[in-house]
Write an enzyme that holds these catalytic residues in place. Structure first.
Site, PDB file in Angstrom:
ATOM      1  N   SER A 392       0.897  -1.350   0.179  1.00 35.31           N
ATOM      2  CA  SER A 392      -0.061   0.063   0.022  1.00 35.31           C
ATOM      3  C   SER A 392       0.850   1.165  -0.054  1.00 35.31           C
ATOM      4  CB  SER A 392      -1.066   0.012   1.158  1.00 35.31           C
ATOM      5  OG  SER A 392      -1.750   1.299   1.245  1.00 35.31           O
ATOM      6  N   TYR A 466      -8.874   3.422   2.515  1.00 31.56           N
ATOM      7  CA  TYR A 466      -9.436   1.845   2.729  1.00 31.56           C
ATOM      8  C   TYR A 466      -8.526   0.919   2.750  1.00 31.56           C
ATOM      9  CZ  TYR A 466     -12.549  -2.013   1.988  1.00 31.56           C
ATOM     10  OH  TYR A 466     -13.056  -3.109   1.932  1.00 31.56           O
ATOM     11  N   GLU A 467      -7.313   0.882   2.055  1.00 30.78           N
ATOM     12  CA  GLU A 467      -6.440  -0.200   2.138  1.00 30.78           C
ATOM     13  C   GLU A 467      -5.968  -0.175   3.628  1.00 30.78           C
ATOM     14  OE1 GLU A 467      -3.378   0.460  -0.626  1.00 30.78           O
ATOM     15  OE2 GLU A 467      -4.774   0.816  -2.365  1.00 30.78           O
ATOM     16  N   LEU A 468      -5.597   0.997   4.213  1.00 25.56           N
ATOM     17  CA  LEU A 468      -5.015   0.979   5.387  1.00 25.56           C
ATOM     18  C   LEU A 468      -6.010   0.717   6.600  1.00 25.56           C
ATOM     19  CD1 LEU A 468      -2.929   1.885   7.622  1.00 25.56           C
ATOM     20  CD2 LEU A 468      -3.706   4.186   7.350  1.00 25.56           C
TER      21      LEU A 468
END
Length: 569
Positions: A392, A466-468
């Site tokens: 990410s 959102y990835e985090l």
């Protein structure tokens, strides 16, 4: 000189009167915690007819003379120096000085010795007097502890049990018996400043039918009749007899070891005998007299443990016997050199263990990687995952993130995939366009064993948030993935990051040091591989060899240990 002689003469003439006003102490041994006073004999008016005079007290201790100042405990009362109470620190020499402004008179020194109180008795054996009497005679014991003040109460004790509470200074025995023998202690109680204080004195009274009666066989050493011994070693038995008190009438006695075949030890013949007795040794302890007879056994044998050794005392009236028995003692202590060697080896072993523990902590990353390389350990087999890590990073196309994108899309995958055999999932590279981004991110994170987050000051955006958050939920709540944080650029303010990052272990943070981190054997790549799952690869062994033998100055510098942990506040 003439004035000093006159003073001494006047003090001599008034001696009886002075002692009555200020009684002289028999002993300057006093017990801690008791009231005590020092005073000088003589009439001050006879020395100095004028009423104008001063009294000064001095204490000499450890070669220093100090002026005594009055305190709540030390009271200067005319001719008296009072201790309420006396303490161990009051030990020393005391003098006084009288002065009328023209003449000074200084006394002789009092040497004051303060004794500790006995924890097991109401008196201290070193602070007692002795009185010996024959049975049938009268006797008077006087309480020498009564101070100058008569407003006191007196209690008498015999062997620390209450004997007489009639508040009298003397005990009178009209017809002594042997049962009257014992330690008589008078306790004088007085009050000062609403506190109670005591003064004690003890007299040991010995009553006997005749002089020989007070002689008894008394073993000084050892206390028990069983003496420890070892086969092949020598041992000495000590029979000590109490002979009475110094100054008392002497009497005839014979002390010897009564066993057969015991000869007298002499310097010239003692080597000929395996067992012999030595000459009598008479000695004093305080005002008591003793005689000691030693039995020397050169070499202890097995049969000696089955024999009794008898010490026999004969007096004109009776005989007394004491038997000794040998018993096997503990094995001898280790020789000094063996003991010293053992201590040194123990200390050395402890230091080595501590050193190894410290080194294992400092070089734990290198040790783990070395273990993985030589064992070929692989944690990825059979876990159902497709990728070793999902990467990410900042995806917005802004001028300041060119180097960051290069690190995420080129340097990181080139090193981890080509050199160390890991398989990374990079969204822009591995995910086909046209699908639902949220679903794709969620799916690919599920397929990965680690989530690598490349942090920078521009990291947080709508596309990576959102990835985090998904990764944090799976790491902290579902426990399905582990997160690795790479601090690509220096970040001074972490307030923009989710608070849940604070729950991650700080040891899972590595820091990119640009050119210093580029070599394969740098601390950055070692720490990153340490946090990645173990995976067998032929490239791993090659990387390990490179880390052992760097070929460039840059690689040599990169082998320096660098491991920074940062918590997000």
């Amino acid at each position: 000189m003439a004035f000093g002689s006159l003073i001494i003469f006047l003090m001599f003439l008034s001696k009886a009167t002075f002692e009555e006003l200020c009684p002289l102490h028999r002993s300057i041994d006093v017990l801690e915690g008791e009231y005590f006073f020092l005073c000088f004999p003589g009439s001050i008016q006879e020395i100095f007819p004028s009423k104008t005079y001063t009294v000064t007290w001095f204490k000499e201790s450890k070669g220093k003379v100090n002026l005594i100042q009055e305190t709540q405990r030390l009271v200067l009362s005319g001719r008296l120096l009072e201790f309420w109470p006396i303490e161990l620190g009051d030990l020393g020499n005391y003098t006084y000085r009288l002065s009328n402004g023209t003449y000074n008179v200084t006394s002789q020194k009092w040497s004051l010795n303060v004794l500790k109180r006995s924890k097991d008795s109401c008196f201290n054996t070193n602070h007692s007097s002795m009185q010996v009497n024959d049975a049938g005679r009268s006797c008077t014991l006087k309480c020498s502890a009564v101070p100058h003040s008569k407003n006191v109460t007196i209690m008498w004790y015999k062997n620390c049990n209450i004997y007489d509470s009639a508040n009298k200074e003397e005990l009178i025995f009209l017809n002594l018996t042997v049962e009257d023998s014992g330690n008589y202690t008078c306790v004088v109680s007085l009050s000062y400043a609403r506190r109670a204080f005591n003064v004690t004195s003890t007299t040991e009274l010995m009553v006997a039918d005749d002089a020989a009666e007070i002689v008894k066989l008394e073993i000084i050493e050892p206390e028990e009749t069983y003496v420890k011994a070892q086969i092949g070693k020598e041992v000495t038995l000590n029979c000590t007899v109490f002979l009475g008190y110094s100054g008392a009438a002497s009497f005839e006695y014979t002390l010897y070891w009564a066993n057969k075949n015991i000869n007298s030890c002499s310097e010239s013949t003692k080597e000929e005998y395996s067992i012999c007795e030595k000459e009598d040794v008479v000695f004093n302890s305080g005002n008591k007299k003793y005689v000691s007879k030693l039995l020397w056994i050169k070499t202890v044998k097995e049969e000696d443990f089955n024999s009794n050794y008898t010490c026999l005392l004969k007096t004109p009236n009776k005989s007394r016997v004491k038997n000794f028995t040998l018993k096997k003692g503990n094995p001898p202590d280790l020789p000094p050199h063996v003991f010293t060697t053992g201590i040194i080896m123990t200390i050395f072993s402890s230091l080595v263990a501590v050193l190894l523990a410290v080194l294992s902590v400092i070089f734990r990353v290198d040790l783990v990687l070395f273990y993985r390389d030589i064992t070929g350990k692989d944690d990825t087999v059979g876990d159902g995952k497709e990728y070793d890590a999902f990467v990410s990073y900042l995806k917005d196309s802004i001028p300041t993130n060119v180097e960051e994108r290069k690190f995420a899309l080129e340097i990181l995958p080139r090193t981890l995939e080509q050199q160390f055999g890991y398989k990374l999932c990079i969204f822009e590279r591995d995910v086909s366009l046209g699908g639902a981004v949220v679903d794709d991110v969620h799916s690919f994170i599920d397929k990965s064993r680690r989530l690598i987050i490349i942090l920078s000051r521009n990291y947080i955006s709508d596309r990576v948030m959102y990835e985090l958050e998904t990764g944090l939920h799976k790491a902290l709540v579902e426990r399905k993935i582990k997160i690795i944080l790479i601090e690509y650029m220096l970040i001074s303010d972490y307030n923009f990051l989710p608070k849940s990052l604070e729950l991650l272990p700080s040891r899972r943070v590595v820091k990119w040091k640009e050119d210093k981190s580029l070599p394969l054997n740098s601390r950055f790549w070692k720490n990153l591989r340490y946090l990645m799952p173990a995976k067998a690869s032929t490239s791993n062994m090659r990387s390990h060899n490179d880390s052992v033998s760097p070929t460039s100055e840059e690689g040599t510098q990169a082998t320096s240990v660098y491991w920074e942990s940062k918590t997000f506040l």
